[in-house]
Motif scaffolding. Structure first.
Motif, PDB file in Angstrom:
ATOM      1  N   GLY A  79      13.365 -22.310  30.822  1.00 43.98           N
ATOM      2  CA  GLY A  79      14.421 -21.755  29.990  1.00 43.98           C
ATOM      3  C   GLY A  79      13.959 -20.595  29.130  1.00 43.98           C
ATOM      4  N   PHE A  80      14.925 -19.971  28.473  1.00 47.59           N
ATOM      5  CA  PHE A  80      14.651 -18.880  27.535  1.00 47.59           C
ATOM      6  C   PHE A  80      15.772 -18.908  26.499  1.00 47.59           C
ATOM      7  CE2 PHE A  80      14.507 -14.557  25.880  1.00 47.59           C
ATOM      8  CZ  PHE A  80      13.137 -14.314  25.817  1.00 47.59           C
ATOM      9  N   ALA A  81      15.415 -18.675  25.229  1.00 50.61           N
ATOM     10  CA  ALA A  81      16.428 -18.695  24.168  1.00 50.61           C
ATOM     11  C   ALA A  81      16.735 -17.274  23.718  1.00 50.61           C
ATOM     12  CB  ALA A  81      15.925 -19.526  22.989  1.00 50.61           C
ATOM     13  N   THR A  82      18.014 -16.996  23.524  1.00 51.77           N
ATOM     14  CA  THR A  82      18.455 -15.648  23.147  1.00 51.77           C
ATOM     15  C   THR A  82      19.163 -15.670  21.788  1.00 51.77           C
ATOM     16  OG1 THR A  82      20.501 -16.018  24.362  1.00 51.77           O
ATOM     17  CG2 THR A  82      18.732 -14.884  25.538  1.00 51.77           C
ATOM     18  N   ALA A  83      19.356 -14.465  21.254  1.00 49.97           N
ATOM     19  CA  ALA A  83      19.906 -14.327  19.905  1.00 49.97           C
ATOM     20  C   ALA A  83      21.360 -14.759  19.798  1.00 49.97           C
ATOM     21  CB  ALA A  83      19.765 -12.879  19.443  1.00 49.97           C
ATOM     22  N   SER A  84      22.099 -14.736  20.896  1.00 45.71           N
ATOM     23  CA  SER A  84      23.496 -15.175  20.877  1.00 45.71           C
ATOM     24  C   SER A  84      23.849 -15.682  22.267  1.00 45.71           C
ATOM     25  CB  SER A  84      24.428 -14.013  20.506  1.00 45.71           C
ATOM     26  OG  SER A  84      24.487 -13.086  21.577  1.00 45.71           O
TER      27      SER A  84
END
Ligand SMILES: *Cc1c(COP(=O)(O)O)cnc(C)c1O
Length: 389
Positions: A79-84
């Motif tokens: 996974g990867f987490a993004t700002a929105s």
């Protein structure tokens, strides 16, 4: 072999390693970069030969903890987490298409996702075709030789139309398409698209995952193979989530299962109660028997979700009267909060569409979207009666 932890246990216990202080709760790593003991160690870390964190646009311990929990919840490899949420949706598309490619998407998509397909991706020569969410038998006809992605969202916002994930998984397998699902409305507590073969799942973590209206965030979760491409895209284009937001959302995931159970229980009771009100002509909720896809909802979701929509006979005037009468429920564009929120899609989120376009995605003039919060149900009902009488 030890049994793997249940997802909700992982959401609580799947924390990063303790520091030398042996803290119980998770620390917050507000640092943009990380240091190295030697030139060789730095070189080896950059080359990927040695484990280590380089820079928070790539990785950060607070963000990694959130991603690992989200993967455990969705049953995905990486996974990867993004700002929105929109940064995640954009990356899910942009990382996987090239000029000349074609996307098949179900019509009832989040407004900004619709904007990506209609106004942004065409600038780079990527085209799309909409198919009807409730008619899986018609989807294959939209697949072209250059189709690479099937993009969907279920239940949809705010029409609460469902997409048969098993049918979508089969279509993608048969035609060699990557299967991309926005799972924001359901959360992995109610449905796990990876179980149906989804290659990539996106979330607006701003909504139920944070659940308390504090921070923006997005998640990209999928197979290692697809995430390798998505992570490379994100590392270089820079949509990374702030460690602070990741810390907040990681904490929120500890209570995701109990919050969703409570939201869903209240939403179902609210849907039944709304159905008894004279001013309300129709109530839409996936777990109501009157929902046209009720059987599918029961098959693919463990509960109906926290969003209820309902229609008032008096159209725009009646909808605005209700919104102006409530004192407890808040008027806001957000959803997935402890606080009950009302919106009137026809005059706000979907005001740019023509009435015909709105009708095609199930939005009438008198439709209200309600994100059912965690207040006592009697208090929300009492508040609604101020404007439903
Ligand atoms: C809110 C939402 C998004 C966008 O998320 P942001 O965090 O606001 O950028 C995407 N998809 C769905 C279904 C949403 O409800």
């Amino acid at each position: 072999m030890e049994k793997p932890l249940q997802p909700q246990t992982h959401a609580i216990r799947g924390q990063m390693d303790r520091t030398q202080y042996r803290e119980h709760a998770t620390p917050l790593f507000l640092t943009s970069s990380f240091t190295f003991d030697s030139a060789e160690a730095m070189a080896e870390t950059f080359a990927g030969e040695r484990a280590g964190i380089i820079y928070s646009r790539y990785n950060n311990p607070s963000v990694d903890e959130l991603v690992a929990k989200a993967c455990a919840l969705e049953g995905t490899e990486a996974g990867f987490a993004t700002a929105s949420g929109m940064a995640a949706v954009f990356a899910s598309l942009a990382a996987l298409v090239k000029q000349g490619d074609h996307i098949v998407a179900t019509r009832a998509l989040f407004g900004s996702t619709h904007q990506l397909l209609t106004n942004i991706l065409p600038k780079w020569g990527v085209t799309f075709t909409y198919v009807e969410p409730e008619q899986p038998e018609t989807w294959a006809a939209a697949v072209q030789e250059n189709t690479v992605l099937f993009v969907t969202e279920t239940p949809s916002n705010p029409g609460l139309k469902l997409v048969d994930l098993a049918a979508a998984g089969k279509l993608c397998k048969a035609h060699g398409l990557l299967f991309v699902v926005d799972n924001c409305f359901a959360t992995p507590v109610l449905q796990r698209p990876a179980d149906y073969g989804a290659d990539l799942i996106t979330h607006s973590a701003t909504k139920w995952m944070d659940g308390q209206g504090r921070v923006l965030g997005g998640l990209l979760l999928g197979t290692q193979e697809v995430m390798d491409k998505v992570i490379a895209f994100c590392r270089h284009t820079g949509p990374a989530m702030s460690p602070f937001n990741a810390w907040v959302i990681s904490k929120s995931l500890e209570t995701l299962h109990v919050r969703m159970a409570a939201h869903c229980q209240s939403a179902l009771a609210m849907a039944h109660w709304l159905g008894e009100q004279v001013a309300v002509t129709q109530v839409h909720y996936p777990f109501l028997e009157s929902h046209p896809q009720h059987d599918l909802a029961r098959r693919q979701m463990t509960a109906g979700g926290g969003i209820v929509t309902f229609e008032l006979a008096g159209g725009i005037a009646a909808a605005q009267r209700l919104l102006n009468a409530v004192q407890l429920c808040t008027l806001s564009s957000n959803l997935g909060d402890t606080r009950t929120i009302l919106t009137h899609p026809a005059t706000t989120t979907h005001s740019k569409l023509t009435p015909e376009e709105r009708a095609s995605v199930g939005i009438s003039d008198g439709l209200i979207r309600m994100s059912v919060g965690l207040e006592a149900l009697v208090d929300i009902q009492g508040d609604l009666l101020r404007g439903l009488g």
